[in-house]
Scaffold this motif. Structure first.
Motif, PDB file in Angstrom:
ATOM      1  N   ASP A   5      17.847  34.654  14.329  1.00 42.91           N
ATOM      2  CA  ASP A   5      18.337  36.035  14.430  1.00 42.91           C
ATOM      3  C   ASP A   5      19.890  36.123  14.238  1.00 42.91           C
ATOM      4  OD1 ASP A   5      15.691  37.270  14.968  1.00 42.91           O
ATOM      5  OD2 ASP A   5      15.918  36.000  16.641  1.00 42.91           O
ATOM      6  N   ASP A   6      20.634  35.200  14.496  1.00 44.06           N
ATOM      7  CA  ASP A   6      22.053  35.304  14.516  1.00 44.06           C
ATOM      8  C   ASP A   6      22.344  34.922  12.961  1.00 44.06           C
ATOM      9  OD1 ASP A   6      21.743  36.069  17.057  1.00 44.06           O
ATOM     10  OD2 ASP A   6      22.263  33.798  17.857  1.00 44.06           O
ATOM     11  N   HIS A   7      21.772  34.279  12.421  1.00 48.41           N
ATOM     12  CA  HIS A   7      22.190  33.702  11.164  1.00 48.41           C
ATOM     13  C   HIS A   7      21.492  34.054   9.840  1.00 48.41           C
ATOM     14  CE1 HIS A   7      25.294  31.068  12.956  1.00 48.41           C
ATOM     15  NE2 HIS A   7      24.387  31.017  13.991  1.00 48.41           N
ATOM     16  N   LEU A   8      20.892  35.288   9.701  1.00 50.87           N
ATOM     17  CA  LEU A   8      19.979  35.678   8.858  1.00 50.87           C
ATOM     18  C   LEU A   8      20.460  35.501   7.356  1.00 50.87           C
ATOM     19  CD1 LEU A   8      18.189  38.781   9.974  1.00 50.87           C
ATOM     20  CD2 LEU A   8      17.146  36.858   9.420  1.00 50.87           C
ATOM     21  N   GLU A  58       4.744  31.965  13.317  1.00 56.54           N
ATOM     22  CA  GLU A  58       5.122  31.459  12.020  1.00 56.54           C
ATOM     23  C   GLU A  58       5.469  32.484  10.904  1.00 56.54           C
ATOM     24  OE1 GLU A  58       4.174  28.115  10.200  1.00 56.54           O
ATOM     25  OE2 GLU A  58       3.945  27.620  12.538  1.00 56.54           O
ATOM     26  N   MET A  59       5.059  33.502  11.202  1.00 56.37           N
ATOM     27  CA  MET A  59       5.538  34.786  10.392  1.00 56.37           C
ATOM     28  C   MET A  59       6.494  35.535  10.914  1.00 56.37           C
ATOM     29  SD  MET A  59       1.616  36.231   9.846  1.00 56.37           S
ATOM     30  CE  MET A  59       2.097  37.740  10.294  1.00 56.37           C
ATOM     31  N   TYR A  60       7.170  35.059  12.044  1.00 57.50           N
ATOM     32  CA  TYR A  60       8.189  35.693  12.536  1.00 57.50           C
ATOM     33  C   TYR A  60       9.505  36.112  11.703  1.00 57.50           C
ATOM     34  CZ  TYR A  60      12.109  37.185  15.848  1.00 57.50           C
ATOM     35  OH  TYR A  60      13.303  37.626  16.180  1.00 57.50           O
ATOM     36  N   LEU A  61       9.975  34.746  11.282  1.00 58.88           N
ATOM     37  CA  LEU A  61      10.975  34.731  10.332  1.00 58.88           C
ATOM     38  C   LEU A  61      10.758  35.348   9.108  1.00 58.88           C
ATOM     39  CD1 LEU A  61      13.874  33.723   9.891  1.00 58.88           C
ATOM     40  CD2 LEU A  61      13.042  31.558   9.160  1.00 58.88           C
ATOM     41  N   LEU A  62       9.568  35.633   8.589  1.00 55.81           N
ATOM     42  CA  LEU A  62       9.389  36.302   7.102  1.00 55.81           C
ATOM     43  C   LEU A  62       9.397  37.716   7.543  1.00 55.81           C
ATOM     44  CD1 LEU A  62       6.471  34.326   5.891  1.00 55.81           C
ATOM     45  CD2 LEU A  62       8.839  34.139   5.190  1.00 55.81           C
ATOM     46  N   MET A  63       8.915  38.062   8.589  1.00 55.55           N
ATOM     47  CA  MET A  63       9.184  39.467   9.056  1.00 55.55           C
ATOM     48  C   MET A  63      10.446  40.124   9.381  1.00 55.55           C
ATOM     49  SD  MET A  63       5.637  40.317  11.232  1.00 55.55           S
ATOM     50  CE  MET A  63       5.854  39.302  12.471  1.00 55.55           C
ATOM     51  N   ARG A  64      11.268  38.984   9.855  1.00 60.20           N
ATOM     52  CA  ARG A  64      12.628  39.311  10.194  1.00 60.20           C
ATOM     53  C   ARG A  64      13.375  39.385   8.856  1.00 60.20           C
ATOM     54  NH1 ARG A  64      16.179  41.005  13.634  1.00 60.20           N
ATOM     55  NH2 ARG A  64      17.641  39.377  12.963  1.00 60.20           N
ATOM     56  N   ARG A  65      13.165  38.534   7.782  1.00 58.15           N
ATOM     57  CA  ARG A  65      13.783  38.518   6.510  1.00 58.15           C
ATOM     58  C   ARG A  65      13.264  39.831   5.773  1.00 58.15           C
ATOM     59  NH1 ARG A  65      13.809  32.751   3.682  1.00 58.15           N
ATOM     60  NH2 ARG A  65      14.512  34.339   1.997  1.00 58.15           N
ATOM     61  N   ALA A  66      12.340  40.168   6.165  1.00 62.34           N
ATOM     62  CA  ALA A  66      11.753  41.386   5.191  1.00 62.34           C
ATOM     63  C   ALA A  66      12.273  42.927   6.066  1.00 62.34           C
ATOM     64  CB  ALA A  66      10.319  41.568   5.072  1.00 62.34           C
ATOM     65  N   GLN A 111       0.209  37.911  21.081  1.00 61.59           N
ATOM     66  CA  GLN A 111      -0.733  39.015  21.583  1.00 61.59           C
ATOM     67  C   GLN A 111      -0.405  40.152  21.015  1.00 61.59           C
ATOM     68  OE1 GLN A 111      -3.026  39.067  24.459  1.00 61.59           O
ATOM     69  NE2 GLN A 111      -3.036  36.939  23.856  1.00 61.59           N
ATOM     70  N   GLY A 112       1.102  40.489  20.660  1.00 62.32           N
ATOM     71  CA  GLY A 112       1.522  41.604  20.135  1.00 62.32           C
ATOM     72  C   GLY A 112       0.858  41.570  18.684  1.00 62.32           C
ATOM     73  N   VAL A 113       0.859  40.239  18.111  1.00 62.84           N
ATOM     74  CA  VAL A 113       0.410  40.339  16.550  1.00 62.84           C
ATOM     75  C   VAL A 113      -1.161  40.798  16.427  1.00 62.84           C
ATOM     76  CG1 VAL A 113       0.429  38.859  14.369  1.00 62.84           C
ATOM     77  CG2 VAL A 113       2.244  38.790  15.783  1.00 62.84           C
ATOM     78  N   GLY A 114      -1.671  40.189  17.370  1.00 63.81           N
ATOM     79  CA  GLY A 114      -3.189  40.281  17.751  1.00 63.81           C
ATOM     80  C   GLY A 114      -3.490  41.878  17.764  1.00 63.81           C
ATOM     81  N   LEU A 115      -2.615  42.431  18.658  1.00 63.20           N
ATOM     82  CA  LEU A 115      -2.631  43.779  18.968  1.00 63.20           C
ATOM     83  C   LEU A 115      -2.540  44.763  17.613  1.00 63.20           C
ATOM     84  CD1 LEU A 115      -2.846  46.430  20.739  1.00 63.20           C
ATOM     85  CD2 LEU A 115      -0.433  46.263  21.039  1.00 63.20           C
TER      86      LEU A 115
END
Lengths: 146, 150
Positions: B90-93, A133-141, A87-91
């Motif tokens: 999150d713990d292992h980036l 699906e995009m969460y990890l990519l966004m975390r990495r960036a 929902q947050g991504v849609g927002l």
């Protein structure tokens, strides 16, 4: 945050199909004021879903009141956090379109609606959560934090 | 109006194609990715099982991670020498970057010697997990056991 029971996983998918139909209508309205208002309404719906969880949005209420009583119990319950994140991504996506629209860039309205439509329709039909699906990519960036 | 209708039709067709492509990729057993050798699994808090370890990268916002964990957990109960370890991205980036993990869930199939033999991403079915398991010969674990220590 208590996540004792979880939510019916079919709820967010039914909600996403309602949202997808509305977003398709925005695409049909094109770069117009009417489209901008409809997209604003959808954005506010996503805001409600982000604040209260997908089950607390009006689409979630419709599911609870009209659809769920006609279905059997779900096979399993789902954590409420993934649909809420979606929902947050849609927002975010619809807010970009609405903001640009109110600053006079009306073509941004159907474009933002189209992007959100892809996410909502895939969520409804095949259960894909594009935001997840995009969460990890966004975390990495470094765009989102845990 | 005609332009908008065409735009919507193209959009719907594109979405459908994307959906079919995405669904077909879910959990498919793929070749391991080329990563720099010598991943120190123990420093990430992972003790490898004797034969195969499913190293699963998960996130809290990932519904598919739950069902995948259930499938893999069930498999470790029924097969000997098979382990399942779940890590929160999150713990292992740093490990996520080193291993080139792009989405959750991603499951690395690691043999007893610490080498990745296959990987899967997206929701993993029981059939796919068993398929991945068959990539590691039954004897490999015992032979490679000593190499993982260095």
């Amino acid at each position: 945050m208590s996540v004792s029971k979880g939510i019916d996983p079919r709820g967010p998918r039914v909600g996403a199909s309602i949202t997808a139909v509305l977003l398709a209508a925005v695409v049909l309205l094109g770069a117009s004021t009417a489209g901008l208002w409809l997209l604003t309404f959808i954005m506010l719906s996503f805001l409600l879903g982000t604040l209260r969880g997908a089950e607390g949005s009006w689409q979630g209420m419709l599911f609870k009141k009209f659809v769920r009583p006609r279905l059997g119990p779900p096979g399993e319950m789902e954590d409420r956090r993934p649909p809420r994140f979606a929902q947050g991504v849609g927002l975010f996506v619809t807010a970009v379109g609405v903001l640009l629209g109110f600053f006079g860039v009306l073509p941004a309205v159907p474009i933002a609606a189209a992007v959100a439509f892809v996410a909502a329709a895939l969520n409804a039909v095949v259960g894909l959560c594009l935001g997840c699906e995009m969460y990890l990519l966004m975390r990495r960036a470094g765009l989102v934090r845990a | 109006m005609l332009g908008q209708v065409i735009a919507l039709v193209v959009l719907v067709l594109g979405t459908a194609a994307l959906g079919v492509w995405w669904s077909a990729r879910q959990g498919a057993v793929r070749a391991p990715r080329e990563v720099p050798a010598g991943i120190d699994w123990s420093s990430a808090g992972i003790t490898l099982a004797e034969r195969v370890t499913f190293v699963q990268f998960s996130a809290e916002v990932c519904a598919a991670c739950r069902s995948t964990a259930r499938v893999l957990g069930g498999l470790t109960g029924s097969s000997s020498g098979v382990g399942h370890r779940e890590l929160l991205v999150d713990d292992h980036l740093d490990l996520v970057r080193k291993l080139g993990v792009l989405r959750t869930p991603t499951v690395l199939v690691v043999d007893g010697g610490g080498r990745e033999v296959a990987r899967m991403s997206g929701v993993v079915s029981d059939t796919q997990a068993r398929q991945a398991l068959n990539r590691v010969p039954l004897t490999a674990g015992a032979e490679a056991d000593g190499e993982g220590q260095s």
